[in-house]
Design an enzyme around this catalytic site. Sequence first.
Site, PDB file in Angstrom:
ATOM      1  N   GLU A  27      24.993  41.575  16.046  1.00 29.37           N
ATOM      2  CA  GLU A  27      25.514  41.700  14.741  1.00 29.37           C
ATOM      3  C   GLU A  27      25.592  40.490  14.062  1.00 29.37           C
ATOM      4  O   GLU A  27      25.248  40.579  12.600  1.00 29.37           O
ATOM      5  CB  GLU A  27      27.089  42.309  14.868  1.00 29.37           C
ATOM      6  CG  GLU A  27      27.329  42.768  13.526  1.00 29.37           C
ATOM      7  CD  GLU A  27      28.818  43.409  13.285  1.00 29.37           C
ATOM      8  OE1 GLU A  27      29.394  44.010  14.491  1.00 29.37           O
ATOM      9  OE2 GLU A  27      29.597  42.896  12.354  1.00 29.37           O
TER      10      GLU A  27
ATOM     11  N   CYS B 210      36.446  46.338  11.299  1.00 30.17           N
ATOM     12  CA  CYS B 210      36.460  47.774  11.124  1.00 30.17           C
ATOM     13  C   CYS B 210      37.353  48.556  11.500  1.00 30.17           C
ATOM     14  O   CYS B 210      38.236  48.082  12.506  1.00 30.17           O
ATOM     15  CB  CYS B 210      35.221  48.364  11.698  1.00 30.17           C
ATOM     16  SG  CYS B 210      35.146  48.628  13.406  1.00 30.17           S
TER      17      CYS B 210
ATOM     18  N   HIS C 126      24.185  47.955  15.351  1.00 31.28           N
ATOM     19  CA  HIS C 126      24.637  46.526  15.284  1.00 31.28           C
ATOM     20  C   HIS C 126      24.085  46.046  14.044  1.00 31.28           C
ATOM     21  O   HIS C 126      24.408  44.915  13.485  1.00 31.28           O
ATOM     22  CB  HIS C 126      24.448  45.327  16.351  1.00 31.28           C
ATOM     23  CG  HIS C 126      24.624  45.936  17.680  1.00 31.28           C
ATOM     24  ND1 HIS C 126      23.684  46.567  18.431  1.00 31.28           N
ATOM     25  CD2 HIS C 126      25.914  46.159  18.445  1.00 31.28           C
ATOM     26  CE1 HIS C 126      24.481  47.224  19.590  1.00 31.28           C
ATOM     27  NE2 HIS C 126      25.522  47.093  19.708  1.00 31.28           N
TER      28      HIS C 126
ATOM     29  N   SER D 189      29.909  44.276  25.203  1.00 31.09           N
ATOM     30  CA  SER D 189      30.382  45.013  24.127  1.00 31.09           C
ATOM     31  C   SER D 189      31.670  44.092  23.581  1.00 31.09           C
ATOM     32  O   SER D 189      32.609  43.789  24.196  1.00 31.09           O
ATOM     33  CB  SER D 189      30.882  46.526  24.618  1.00 31.09           C
ATOM     34  OG  SER D 189      31.751  46.870  23.730  1.00 31.09           O
TER      35      SER D 189
ATOM     36  N   ASN E 163      33.729  44.650  21.092  1.00 32.19           N
ATOM     37  CA  ASN E 163      35.068  45.256  20.774  1.00 32.19           C
ATOM     38  C   ASN E 163      35.570  45.468  22.186  1.00 32.19           C
ATOM     39  O   ASN E 163      37.005  45.561  22.342  1.00 32.19           O
ATOM     40  CB  ASN E 163      34.951  46.272  19.893  1.00 32.19           C
ATOM     41  CG  ASN E 163      34.333  47.868  20.542  1.00 32.19           C
ATOM     42  OD1 ASN E 163      35.213  48.564  21.217  1.00 32.19           O
ATOM     43  ND2 ASN E 163      33.163  47.980  20.683  1.00 32.19           N
TER      44      ASN E 163
HETATM   45  S1  SF4 Z   1      32.880  49.403  15.955  1.00 31.47           S
HETATM   46 FE1  SF4 Z   1      32.987  49.568  13.864  1.00 31.47          FE
HETATM   47  S2  SF4 Z   1      31.528  48.433  12.743  1.00 31.47           S
HETATM   48 FE2  SF4 Z   1      30.809  48.810  14.869  1.00 31.47          FE
HETATM   49  S3  SF4 Z   1      29.709  50.853  15.057  1.00 31.47           S
HETATM   50 FE3  SF4 Z   1      31.699  51.236  15.217  1.00 31.47          FE
HETATM   51  S4  SF4 Z   1      32.644  51.774  13.240  1.00 31.47           S
HETATM   52 FE4  SF4 Z   1      30.784  50.718  13.175  1.00 31.47          FE
END
Ligand code: SF4
Length: 334
Positions: free
Chosen positions: A136, A205, A84, A233, A235
């Site tokens: 992050e 990303c 992160h 998490s 994402n």
């Molecule tokens: S989600 Fe994207 S920014 Fe995060 S570790 Fe994976 S590639 Fe890298």
Amino acid sequence: MIEKKPPLTIRLCQPRGFCAGVDRAIQIVVLALKKYGAPVYVRHEIVHNRYVVEGLQSLGAVFIEELSEIPPEHRQSPVVFSAHGVPKSVPADAEARHLFYLDATCPLVSKVHKQAMRHQRLGRHVLLIGHAGHPEVIGTMGQLPEGAVTLIETEADAASFVPADPAALGFVTQTTLSVEDTAGIIRALQERFPELHAPAAESICYATTNRQEAVKETAAGADLYLIVGAPNSSNSRRLVEVAERAGARMSLLVQRAAEIPWEEIGEISTLGLSAGASAPEIIVDEIIDAFRQRFDVTIDLAITATETEDFPVMRVLRDVELTAADMAFVNGAA
Ligand code: SF4
């Protein structure tokens, strides 16, 4: 008499699960353990996944939140910074303590750091679109002096922000945000500040974008959408929201098959399935197996993108060989 299982189609997203940044971060810890031996200290969960963290602990990794937790007799042991990213004060602290550190910050997070620094170098106040408290965000804010960055979490924040100079503003974002929500926040900021400078490259990303796109394309008509991932998490949580918005009847985050709420699910015939960037494939398999025990499963692989990204580890670890078993763990398959 053998009872006939009800049919179930699993729309399995591809791409899903581990991204190149997560893969690299796990590899760094495994390689450091092989090269330097245990213990290898890791500041913060290397990636937000218990399975991965526990797997690394069993190999000799020790997870800490602050460098001060490293006992004096282990000062020679390496300490790894998580994918992160960290504020600048962390490597500086490590140097002051004469620690040997390996920075596993994802190169795409480092790119955001550079974009934020570039804005500041050009005399702009930096707006960071992201979620307060996420490591992050702490890392990105910590690239610049106090007061140089304002965190914007919502469109309401975008509406109430009062800049010292509306003509000298630049933005970056957290890498794992909702593509749609972020576009709304950026639009709101641009309407108020037409001179707002975008980063030279997209901050969200490729892995986040691809996983959201795959879920979006497969969610309509799904009776249930399961996202494999941890509650911390970012994402993974965004994928749950994307599935719901794109038409899944119900969408849930699960860390392991044992968490599937069978009672709540009821009768289903179509299941959407994906995994956040920090969730290993072995847990996706575990979840499919759990459904196979109750349903007559047909897998419908939904391929929406091909990912070829591969981030090399730092030079100092490149002389260490990984066995097939190491690679399986690094890739989330064991
Ligand atoms: S989600 Fe994207 S920014 Fe995060 S570790 Fe994976 S590639 Fe890298």
